[in-house]
Design an enzyme around this catalytic site. Structure first.
Site, PDB file in Angstrom:
ATOM      1  N   TRP A 110       0.868  -1.200   0.119  1.00 52.65           N
ATOM      2  CA  TRP A 110      -0.105  -0.264   0.017  1.00 52.65           C
ATOM      3  C   TRP A 110       0.885   1.254  -0.192  1.00 52.65           C
ATOM      4  O   TRP A 110       0.552   2.164  -0.863  1.00 52.65           O
ATOM      5  CB  TRP A 110      -1.125   0.106   1.005  1.00 52.65           C
ATOM      6  CG  TRP A 110      -1.720  -1.214   0.988  1.00 52.65           C
ATOM      7  CD1 TRP A 110      -1.923  -2.287   2.030  1.00 52.65           C
ATOM      8  CD2 TRP A 110      -2.680  -1.463   0.043  1.00 52.65           C
ATOM      9  NE1 TRP A 110      -2.781  -3.134   1.562  1.00 52.65           N
ATOM     10  CE2 TRP A 110      -3.300  -2.838   0.298  1.00 52.65           C
ATOM     11  CE3 TRP A 110      -3.133  -0.762  -1.101  1.00 52.65           C
ATOM     12  CZ2 TRP A 110      -4.077  -3.406  -0.376  1.00 52.65           C
ATOM     13  CZ3 TRP A 110      -4.236  -1.581  -1.920  1.00 52.65           C
ATOM     14  CH2 TRP A 110      -4.688  -2.835  -1.518  1.00 52.65           C
TER      15      TRP A 110
ATOM     16  N   ASP B  14      -1.957   6.842   6.182  1.00 51.62           N
ATOM     17  CA  ASP B  14      -2.913   5.924   5.570  1.00 51.62           C
ATOM     18  C   ASP B  14      -3.044   4.858   7.048  1.00 51.62           C
ATOM     19  O   ASP B  14      -2.584   4.116   7.308  1.00 51.62           O
ATOM     20  CB  ASP B  14      -2.385   5.081   4.555  1.00 51.62           C
ATOM     21  CG  ASP B  14      -3.551   4.064   3.947  1.00 51.62           C
ATOM     22  OD1 ASP B  14      -4.370   3.729   4.643  1.00 51.62           O
ATOM     23  OD2 ASP B  14      -2.784   2.959   3.316  1.00 51.62           O
TER      24      ASP B  14
ATOM     25  N   LYS C 297     -12.410  -1.862   7.557  1.00 52.43           N
ATOM     26  CA  LYS C 297     -12.083  -2.727   8.385  1.00 52.43           C
ATOM     27  C   LYS C 297     -12.338  -2.463   9.947  1.00 52.43           C
ATOM     28  O   LYS C 297     -13.378  -3.169  10.364  1.00 52.43           O
ATOM     29  CB  LYS C 297     -10.412  -2.455   8.269  1.00 52.43           C
ATOM     30  CG  LYS C 297      -9.977  -3.061   7.087  1.00 52.43           C
ATOM     31  CD  LYS C 297      -8.611  -2.425   6.689  1.00 52.43           C
ATOM     32  CE  LYS C 297      -7.991  -2.229   5.385  1.00 52.43           C
ATOM     33  NZ  LYS C 297      -8.264  -3.732   4.592  1.00 52.43           N
TER      34      LYS C 297
HETATM   35  N1  PMP Z   1      -4.238   0.990   2.585  1.00 56.26           N
HETATM   36  C1  PMP Z   1      -4.053   0.182   3.497  1.00 56.26           C
HETATM   37  C2  PMP Z   1      -3.311  -0.090   4.669  1.00 56.26           C
HETATM   38  C3  PMP Z   1      -5.132  -1.170   3.031  1.00 56.26           C
HETATM   39  O1  PMP Z   1      -4.864  -2.030   3.785  1.00 56.26           O
HETATM   40  C4  PMP Z   1      -6.008  -1.242   2.002  1.00 56.26           C
HETATM   41  C5  PMP Z   1      -6.806  -2.204   1.608  1.00 56.26           C
HETATM   42  N2  PMP Z   1      -6.728  -3.249   2.178  1.00 56.26           N
HETATM   43  C6  PMP Z   1      -5.921   0.103   1.125  1.00 56.26           C
HETATM   44  C7  PMP Z   1      -5.105   0.979   1.299  1.00 56.26           C
HETATM   45  C8  PMP Z   1      -6.563   0.223  -0.191  1.00 56.26           C
HETATM   46  O2  PMP Z   1      -8.101   0.416   0.131  1.00 56.26           O
HETATM   47  P1  PMP Z   1      -9.195   0.433  -0.552  1.00 56.26           P
HETATM   48  O3  PMP Z   1      -9.554  -0.868  -1.067  1.00 56.26           O
HETATM   49  O4  PMP Z   1     -10.196   1.147   0.254  1.00 56.26           O
HETATM   50  O5  PMP Z   1      -8.842   1.296  -1.773  1.00 56.26           O
END
Ligand code: PMP
Length: 359
Positions: A102, A171, A195
């Site tokens: 991420w 994030d 989450k």
């Molecule tokens: N950042 C983190 C730390 C994540 O765990 C995730 C999804 N598991 C994301 C970003 C991506 O999120 P989204 O699917 O809401 O775009």
């Protein structure tokens, strides 16, 4: 009714109390004769829901008055781009540390709009640790420093923030509301809701007011934080039902004692699994020491065959979504706020039984 212990990384387990309340209110929300899903976002009843959710979040996280709370869509992935679109207003440089997939995605999106300076990385060891941040490597004129507070795939988390003059953008998708956070130390906090906050479809942004309103004219209205800040997140139709569920989740968290109470539960809960992993002769945690996440715990047996057998048998026993991410392999137990301690205690009992049977 059949309910499993759901260890999914996201969308994930939600508090039963919130789901039960939503079920009860599904056809007739508080005497309105309609579901929240059928309600205009401009109605008085809906305003109470969205403003109520914001007020609860502000209270639980102690959000200072000079921060806006925005209820957006597009997931955390949209924020990877929206942050640079709005914050690259000076040097157009972002400093960051690569701590997982991420973080890498956030960096590659920012690269479309400016320069990314990687100050540290833990890619050499499959992101199994948080790299040391050497502040001398930071750009003196960066527009912001980006971190992924908790690395969902690799099971690591930051324990402290670097000293940086640039605003910190975090994030917090997989750890928001799980432990106290000093919001005033951040420029922007963002999280996909799926989450710890509610269902997928809602993305929460907490942003310091002075960072709003500087985006270039070329930034489309929907991608400009100012548009949403000026319109109380109702410039267009917000994800109304997801915000409603988020409010129910926040009420559950408030009634439980708020973030200090859930933090203690999360520490105890994670300890149950880590203690077992540290003592087991079959299962090993892939992360050691103080970088261990409270929310996502990857572990392996060392044998792909045995891992697969464990995941399969665990599923039959009611412990689902334990398969690890393909880049780590093995298993991962995501134990977000709504996973009860009993779920982890029972999982460990099951692991012990599996170990005896598969010696
Ligand atoms: N950042 C983190 C730390 C994540 O765990 C995730 C999804 N598991 C994301 C970003 C991506 O999120 P989204 O699917 O809401 O775009």
């Amino acid at each position: 009714m059949y309910r499993v212990y759901n260890f999914s990384a996201g969308p994930s387990v939600l508090p039963e109390a919130a789901l039960a309340k939503a079920a009860e209110q599904m056809l007739d929300y508080e005497g309105t004769g309609m579901s929240v899903m059928e309600m205009s976002h401009r109605s008085k009843d809906y305003e109470e829901i969205i403003f109520g959710a914001e007020a609860l979040l502000r209270k639980l996280m102690n959000i200072p008055d000079n921060y806006k709370v925005l209820f957006l869509q597009g997931g955390a992935s949209s924020q990877f781009a929206m942050v640079p679109m709005n914050l690259f207003v000076g040097s157009k440089k972002m400093d960051t540390a690569l701590t997982g997939e991420w973080a890498k995605k956030a960096a590659s999106e920012a690269k479309r709009f400016g320069t990314v300076n990687i100050v540290a990385s833990s890619e050499d060891k499959t992101f199994s640790y948080i790299p040391k941040l050497d502040e001398s490597k930071f750009s003196p004129d960066a527009d912001y420093f980006h971190i992924t507070s908790n690395n969902t795939i690799y099971g690591t988390r930051y324990r402290e923030l670097p000293k940086t003059a640039a605003p910190i953008v975090a994030d917090m998708s997989s750890m928001i509301l799980s432990e106290p956070v000093d919001v005033s130390r951040y420029g922007v906090i963002y999280a996909g809701a799926q989450k710890n906050m509610g269902p997928a479809g809602l993305t929460v942004v907490i942003i310091r007011e002075d960072l709003i309103g500087k985006a270039p004219e070329s930034v489309p209205a929907m991608f400009n934080y100012k548009t949403h800040a000026d319109n109380d997140s109702m410039y267009n139709t917000p994800p109304t039902y997801a915000i409603y569920i988020c409010k129910l989740v926040l009420e559950w968290l408030r009634d439980l004692g708020g973030i200090p109470a859930i933090e203690q539960i999360n520490i105890d809960k994670a300890q149950v699994l880590y203690d077992h992993l540290d003592n087991s002769s079959m299962f090993n945690a892939t992360v050691t020491g103080r970088d261990r996440s409270l929310m996502n715990i990857p572990f392996v047996t060392g044998s792909g065959e045995l891992d697969a057998k464990f995941v399969k048998e665990a599923k039959s026993a009611g412990f689902v979504n334990l398969k690890g991410h393909r880049s780590v392999g093995g298993m991962r137990a995501s134990i977000y706020n709504a996973m009860p301690k009993l779920g982890v205690v029972k999982l460990v009992e099951f692991m012990k039984k599996f170990e005896t049977e598969n010696k």
